[in-house]
Design a protein around this motif. Structure first.
Motif, PDB file in Angstrom:
ATOM      1  N   THR A   3     -27.169-108.018 109.270  1.00  0.00           N
ATOM      2  CA  THR A   3     -26.880-107.159 108.122  1.00  0.00           C
ATOM      3  C   THR A   3     -25.772-106.202 108.534  1.00  0.00           C
ATOM      4  N   TRP A   4     -24.652-106.350 107.917  1.00  0.00           N
ATOM      5  CA  TRP A   4     -23.537-105.443 108.241  1.00  0.00           C
ATOM      6  C   TRP A   4     -23.157-104.577 107.037  1.00  0.00           C
ATOM      7  N   LEU A   5     -23.727-104.897 105.872  1.00  0.00           N
ATOM      8  CA  LEU A   5     -23.390-104.133 104.671  1.00  0.00           C
ATOM      9  C   LEU A   5     -24.660-103.830 103.874  1.00  0.00           C
ATOM     10  N   PRO A   6     -25.493-102.919 104.373  1.00  0.00           N
ATOM     11  CA  PRO A   6     -26.755-102.654 103.673  1.00  0.00           C
ATOM     12  C   PRO A   6     -26.551-101.897 102.358  1.00  0.00           C
ATOM     13  N   THR A   7     -25.475-101.150 102.266  1.00  0.00           N
ATOM     14  CA  THR A   7     -25.254-100.322 101.082  1.00  0.00           C
ATOM     15  C   THR A   7     -23.774 -99.967 100.986  1.00  0.00           C
ATOM     16  N   LEU A   8     -23.338 -99.610  99.779  1.00  0.00           N
ATOM     17  CA  LEU A   8     -21.967 -99.117  99.589  1.00  0.00           C
ATOM     18  C   LEU A   8     -21.936 -97.589  99.551  1.00  0.00           C
ATOM     19  N   ILE A   9     -23.122 -96.982  99.628  1.00  0.00           N
ATOM     20  CA  ILE A   9     -23.218 -95.520  99.505  1.00  0.00           C
ATOM     21  C   ILE A   9     -22.919 -94.871 100.860  1.00  0.00           C
ATOM     22  N   THR A  10     -22.064 -93.859 100.804  1.00  0.00           N
ATOM     23  CA  THR A  10     -21.755 -93.101 102.022  1.00  0.00           C
ATOM     24  C   THR A  10     -21.911 -91.614 101.720  1.00  0.00           C
ATOM     25  N   GLU A  11     -22.041 -90.836 102.780  1.00  0.00           N
ATOM     26  CA  GLU A  11     -22.263 -89.399 102.585  1.00  0.00           C
ATOM     27  C   GLU A  11     -21.014 -88.676 102.099  1.00  0.00           C
ATOM     28  N   THR A  12     -19.873 -89.093 102.603  1.00  0.00           N
ATOM     29  CA  THR A  12     -18.631 -88.369 102.308  1.00  0.00           C
ATOM     30  C   THR A  12     -17.527 -89.362 101.946  1.00  0.00           C
ATOM     31  N   PRO A  13     -16.469 -88.851 101.286  1.00  0.00           N
ATOM     32  CA  PRO A  13     -15.324 -89.722 100.988  1.00  0.00           C
ATOM     33  C   PRO A  13     -14.737 -90.342 102.252  1.00  0.00           C
ATOM     34  N   GLN A  14     -14.696 -89.562 103.309  1.00  0.00           N
ATOM     35  CA  GLN A  14     -14.104 -90.061 104.545  1.00  0.00           C
ATOM     36  C   GLN A  14     -14.914 -91.222 105.125  1.00  0.00           C
ATOM     37  N   LYS A  15     -16.226 -91.108 105.088  1.00  0.00           N
ATOM     38  CA  LYS A  15     -17.041 -92.228 105.555  1.00  0.00           C
ATOM     39  C   LYS A  15     -16.865 -93.435 104.616  1.00  0.00           C
ATOM     40  N   GLY A  16     -16.628 -93.137 103.352  1.00  0.00           N
ATOM     41  CA  GLY A  16     -16.355 -94.217 102.406  1.00  0.00           C
ATOM     42  C   GLY A  16     -15.051 -94.929 102.742  1.00  0.00           C
ATOM     43  N   TYR A  17     -14.087 -94.149 103.174  1.00  0.00           N
ATOM     44  CA  TYR A  17     -12.802 -94.736 103.553  1.00  0.00           C
ATOM     45  C   TYR A  17     -12.967 -95.632 104.777  1.00  0.00           C
ATOM     46  N   GLU A  18     -13.798 -95.184 105.708  1.00  0.00           N
ATOM     47  CA  GLU A  18     -14.053 -96.012 106.896  1.00  0.00           C
ATOM     48  C   GLU A  18     -14.784 -97.303 106.518  1.00  0.00           C
ATOM     49  N   LEU A  19     -15.669 -97.200 105.541  1.00  0.00           N
ATOM     50  CA  LEU A  19     -16.353 -98.412 105.078  1.00  0.00           C
ATOM     51  C   LEU A  19     -15.345 -99.386 104.432  1.00  0.00           C
ATOM     52  N   ALA A  20     -14.390 -98.814 103.706  1.00  0.00           N
ATOM     53  CA  ALA A  20     -13.352 -99.660 103.094  1.00  0.00           C
ATOM     54  C   ALA A  20     -12.564-100.406 104.166  1.00  0.00           C
ATOM     55  N   LEU A  21     -12.308 -99.727 105.264  1.00  0.00           N
ATOM     56  CA  LEU A  21     -11.604-100.371 106.381  1.00  0.00           C
ATOM     57  C   LEU A  21     -12.467-101.486 106.978  1.00  0.00           C
ATOM     58  N   LEU A  22     -13.752-101.214 107.117  1.00  0.00           N
ATOM     59  CA  LEU A  22     -14.669-102.232 107.641  1.00  0.00           C
ATOM     60  C   LEU A  22     -14.699-103.464 106.730  1.00  0.00           C
ATOM     61  N   LEU A  23     -14.771-103.214 105.418  1.00  0.00           N
ATOM     62  CA  LEU A  23     -14.793-104.338 104.464  1.00  0.00           C
ATOM     63  C   LEU A  23     -13.541-105.194 104.623  1.00  0.00           C
ATOM     64  N   SER A  24     -12.410-104.534 104.788  1.00  0.00           N
ATOM     65  CA  SER A  24     -11.148-105.260 104.914  1.00  0.00           C
ATOM     66  C   SER A  24     -11.158-106.133 106.165  1.00  0.00           C
ATOM     67  N   ARG A  25     -11.661-105.565 107.248  1.00  0.00           N
ATOM     68  CA  ARG A  25     -11.693-106.333 108.504  1.00  0.00           C
ATOM     69  C   ARG A  25     -12.695-107.471 108.423  1.00  0.00           C
ATOM     70  N   LYS A  26     -13.790-107.219 107.720  1.00  0.00           N
ATOM     71  CA  LYS A  26     -14.835-108.236 107.624  1.00  0.00           C
ATOM     72  C   LYS A  26     -14.313-109.503 106.940  1.00  0.00           C
ATOM     73  N   ALA A  27     -13.542-109.317 105.902  1.00  0.00           N
ATOM     74  CA  ALA A  27     -13.003-110.493 105.214  1.00  0.00           C
ATOM     75  C   ALA A  27     -12.172-111.334 106.169  1.00  0.00           C
TER      76      ALA A  27
END
Lengths: 76, 76, 76, 76, 76, 76
Positions: A3-27
């Motif tokens: 499980t690498w993507l349990p949720t799209l919810i993050t605490e802060t915009p910055q953590k959300g931005y890091e998740l966006a980077l992770l999503l990009s790399r995952k593809a």
């Protein structure tokens, strides 16, 4: 499978931005699962300005998703 | 890690546009953390019309996010 | 700094489209602030069909933002 | 200046699609106002598959706007 | 003119995906109406990986529209 | 024809991401139905960094659709 993507919810915009980077790399990792090939590609890729711009565009598109999922962190 | 994105909310559309530019640059910095390489790339990059257009597209996509987060600054 | 984007609201769809064009150009100006370089780039750029298509795509993305901000000018 | 975009509302999805095509062409015309240059570019451009794909992408992005403006023609 | 797009509503997500493909092809046909030129372009185009990726991106953008129009087929 | 897309709803964000990847691949398969040609293209394609970035962008766009369909998996 991990499980690498349990949720799209993050605490802060910055953590959300890091998740966006992770999503990009995952593809990239799902399309080209061979880590050795990916490592070989990285130096050239990340030293070419247009390649970087293209990659940052994918991050932006993924950030649209994460930001919407978090209602743009407005309540927080 | 430094906090560089505490919120997506800005006072005005113009400040939102500047935030969109910052978001675009941040992705590049996260993908290629070596500042020396980035500095080396910049002159060529910013003198090529298509590269500029591609970069302005990333800004536009990020501005979509910031503008939506601010409800298009309609109440203000 | 000059105020160049006080609002995303326009009277008509057509004025909104012009604002989308302005937004597209503004990004280019912010990334490459040297007007002389930009002027040098323009002739080649605007005579290449793919460059024009790419530029028109940025306008389209910005028009998405302006149109949404204006609720697609439906009430008018 | 002529009014070429009085509204985003169209009677049918198909007319909306045609409006999306018009919007795409209009951007090109606003960026390169010289009709002679545009005419010169067209044959090469419309005979290259990737150029056609890129152009059809701009139409798709504009159709997103027109379709949303018309609430996807659901009431009709 | 023939009616080729009477509605964006489809019974299932899969039919919606096929409509997205039709929309993508229609744009190409409207930009390059000469069927002979299009047929000539197809073999080269559909044997180039990047061209295929670019074309699949247009399908994805059109599928965004069709999916939203159908409220993502949630009620069904 | 086989049913390959019965729904856009998935249990988790991660399964949604996998569906986005499937959607991206499906478009390529519909545009180039010849599996032999596709297999021939894959090695070169997945060893080129820009090609991978372009492909990951299509996944991102499809993930926007799947995520919106699932209301970003917020209730779960």
């Amino acid at each position: 499978m991990d499980t690498w993507l349990p949720t799209l919810i993050t605490e802060t915009p910055q953590k959300g931005y890091e998740l966006a980077l992770l999503l990009s790399r995952k593809a990239v990792g799902m399309i080209q699962p061979d880590e050795n090939i990916r490592k070989m590609l990285r130096p050239g890729y990340s030293s070419d300005a247009d390649s970087l711009t293209m990659a940052s565009q994918v991050v932006a598109i993924n950030f649209q998703i994460v930001a919407a999922a978090n209602n743009y962190w407005i309540e927080k």
